[in-house]
Scaffold this motif. Structure first.
Motif, short mmCIF file in Angstrom:
data_model
loop_
_atom_site.label_atom_id
_atom_site.label_comp_id
_atom_site.label_asym_id
_atom_site.label_seq_id
_atom_site.Cartn_x
_atom_site.Cartn_y
_atom_site.Cartn_z
N ARG A 216 0.83 -1.21 0.00
CA ARG A 216 0.00 0.00 0.00
C ARG A 216 0.87 1.26 0.00
NH1 ARG A 216 -5.37 -0.20 1.05
NH2 ARG A 216 -5.27 1.91 1.90
N VAL A 217 1.88 1.28 0.85
CA VAL A 217 2.74 2.45 0.95
C VAL A 217 3.50 2.67 -0.35
CG1 VAL A 217 4.73 3.42 2.16
CG2 VAL A 217 2.94 2.26 3.46
N ALA A 218 3.91 1.58 -0.99
CA ALA A 218 4.64 1.69 -2.26
C ALA A 218 3.79 2.31 -3.35
CB ALA A 218 5.13 0.30 -2.69
N GLN A 219 2.48 2.15 -3.25
CA GLN A 219 1.57 2.71 -4.24
C GLN A 219 1.13 4.13 -3.89
OE1 GLN A 219 -1.72 -0.09 -5.15
NE2 GLN A 219 -0.44 -1.66 -4.19
N GLY A 220 1.51 4.60 -2.71
CA GLY A 220 1.08 5.93 -2.29
C GLY A 220 -0.28 5.93 -1.63
N LEU A 221 -0.79 4.74 -1.25
CA LEU A 221 -2.06 4.65 -0.54
C LEU A 221 -1.84 4.94 0.94
CD1 LEU A 221 -3.32 1.38 -2.22
CD2 LEU A 221 -4.49 3.59 -2.37
N ALA A 222 -2.91 5.37 1.62
CA ALA A 222 -2.82 5.55 3.07
C ALA A 222 -2.54 4.19 3.71
CB ALA A 222 -4.13 6.13 3.61
N PRO A 223 -1.61 4.12 4.66
CA PRO A 223 -1.23 2.81 5.21
C PRO A 223 -2.28 2.22 6.12
CG PRO A 223 -0.13 4.56 6.42
CD PRO A 223 -0.84 5.22 5.26
N GLY A 299 -1.86 8.76 0.47
CA GLY A 299 -0.77 8.40 1.37
C GLY A 299 0.54 9.02 0.92
N ILE A 300 1.59 8.79 1.72
CA ILE A 300 2.93 9.25 1.35
C ILE A 300 3.70 8.05 0.83
CG2 ILE A 300 5.08 10.25 2.18
CD1 ILE A 300 3.50 11.76 4.28
N GLY A 305 9.99 0.23 -2.80
CA GLY A 305 8.77 -0.56 -2.78
C GLY A 305 8.04 -0.54 -1.46
N GLY A 306 8.15 0.57 -0.74
CA GLY A 306 7.48 0.69 0.54
C GLY A 306 8.28 0.13 1.70
N ARG A 307 9.45 -0.43 1.42
CA ARG A 307 10.27 -1.00 2.49
C ARG A 307 11.24 0.03 3.07
NH1 ARG A 307 10.38 -4.68 -1.56
NH2 ARG A 307 12.52 -4.12 -2.15
N GLY A 308 11.41 1.15 2.38
CA GLY A 308 12.31 2.17 2.85
C GLY A 308 11.59 3.18 3.73
#
Length: 356
Positions: A216-223, A299-300, A305-308
């Motif tokens: 989700r975070v990797a796509q810019g969605l709210a976590p 989201g931010i 890929g959302g792991r950083g």
């Protein structure tokens, strides 16, 4: 006004971990904390919550966490954090209430009630505790009984002898029901049927759950929270409530709230004396709004890929305790990643400056 290499906002688990790793890398920084004393959100939790009740407190880097005893969690963890700050000489300044962060000719300006600071990079570690989510239902303002959110839960003894409606399908709701059912009458309502975990929560299962949040975070969605995708499990202290059948008697959400209870979709009425909203929290990132970090999906977006922890839209900004790192273990790891991200940005900036 001097320009710092980095500022950390928040001195909870993620903020202290970040400061520890920044110090190890020799990066001058300051930690701004809104609380009057050490302890992060832990210091605000209810007195009845013991170290045996919490889901776990991961050790901060280079330390040993409090033991799982009957000690009050709010005091034990706060003492642990305070000693950690002293032992590692972390540069924490409190209380500082950050209002917003702006860009001033390529330098980040942190505005607070107590002053202003300029910095090249920022590690945001503000967590979620200050942003409780309270859904609105028709008639809730007419309710004559008591309403509490998790953030101001007074402990189980307050509800003894009262009929309590617990709203929410997460771990906090399960915990509240476990504490309340043996001493008073409870009703449980959730928007969706709870998902129970029947297998062991192995490291592999945990990694899979975190991966879902990372997507989700990797796509810019709210976590979403990590807990929301792991499924629910009952601990020993909740077995009595299970024996009483509370977890099997869950009801779908009501349609409206009336002065002395709630009205269900089928027209039936449930009298309750108190409503306990275990409806979660949202990331406390409103002060970052002037930097326009949010994607069009709300989201931010973070790197790798959302792991950083680096904001894709602005590599000066690191987010810890956000999305997949919103757990004590995840916050520790994120602190190390964020410190490396800060070093990487500063190194690149200085190389670019030298080239010019």
């Amino acid at each position: 006004m001097d320009i710092l290499d980095s500022i950390v906002i928040g001195a909870g688990q993620a903020g202290l971990s970040s400061s520890y790793h920044l110090r190890r890398l020799g990066i001058p920084h300051l930690v701004l904390d809104a609380d009057d004393a050490p302890g992060g959100a832990w210091q605000h939790r209810w007195d009845a919550l013991t170290m045996q009740d919490v889901h776990g407190v991961a050790e901060l880097p280079g330390s040993v966490p409090p033991p799982r005893t009957t000690a009050q969690a709010n005091r034990a963890v706060s003492s642990y954090f305070a000693e950690y700050e002293r032992e590692h000489e972390l540069p924490v300044l409190r209380p500082v209430h950050v209002d917003r962060v702006t860009d001033e000719d390529g330098v980040l300006l942190v505005h607070a009630t107590e002053g202003e600071w300029r910095t090249r990079t920022l590690v945001n570690a503000t967590g979620t505790w200050t942003q409780p989510f309270l859904p609105h239902y028709p008639g809730m303002e007419t309710f004559l009984g008591e309403q509490f959110h998790t953030v101001d839960y007074p402990g189980p003894e307050h509800f003894r002898g009262k009929r309590v409606l617990v709203v929410g399908g997460g771990a906090s709701a399960v915990q509240f029901l476990g504490a309340l059912a043996p001493i008073t009458d409870v009703v449980w309502a959730t928007r969706r049927p709870p998902v129970w975990r029947t297998d062991d929560f192995t490291p592999e299962a945990g990694a899979a759950a975190v991966a879902l949040v990372e997507q989700r975070v990797a796509q810019g969605l709210a976590p979403q929270s990590v807990v929301s995708v792991t499924g629910l499990m009952l601990r020993p202290q909740e077995q009595e409530a299970a024996r009483l059948g509370v977890y099997d008697a869950r009801r779908p959400m009501f349609e409206r709230i009336e002065p002395d209870g709630v009205r269900w979709a089928d027209g039936s009425f449930e009298r309750v004396d108190a409503i306990l909203w275990a409806t979660g929290f949202r990331p406390a990132i409103g002060h970052l709004a002037p930097l326009h970090l949010r994607s069009e999906l709300g989201g931010i977006q973070l790197d790798h890929g959302g792991r950083g922890t680096t904001a894709v839209k602005d590599p000066r900004i690191q987010l810890v305790g956000y999305g997949p790192s919103a757990s004590t273990i995840g916050a520790n790891r994120a602190g190390r990643t964020a410190a490396r991200g800060v070093r990487q940005f500063l190194t690149r900036s200085r190389v670019s400056a030298d080239a010019v």
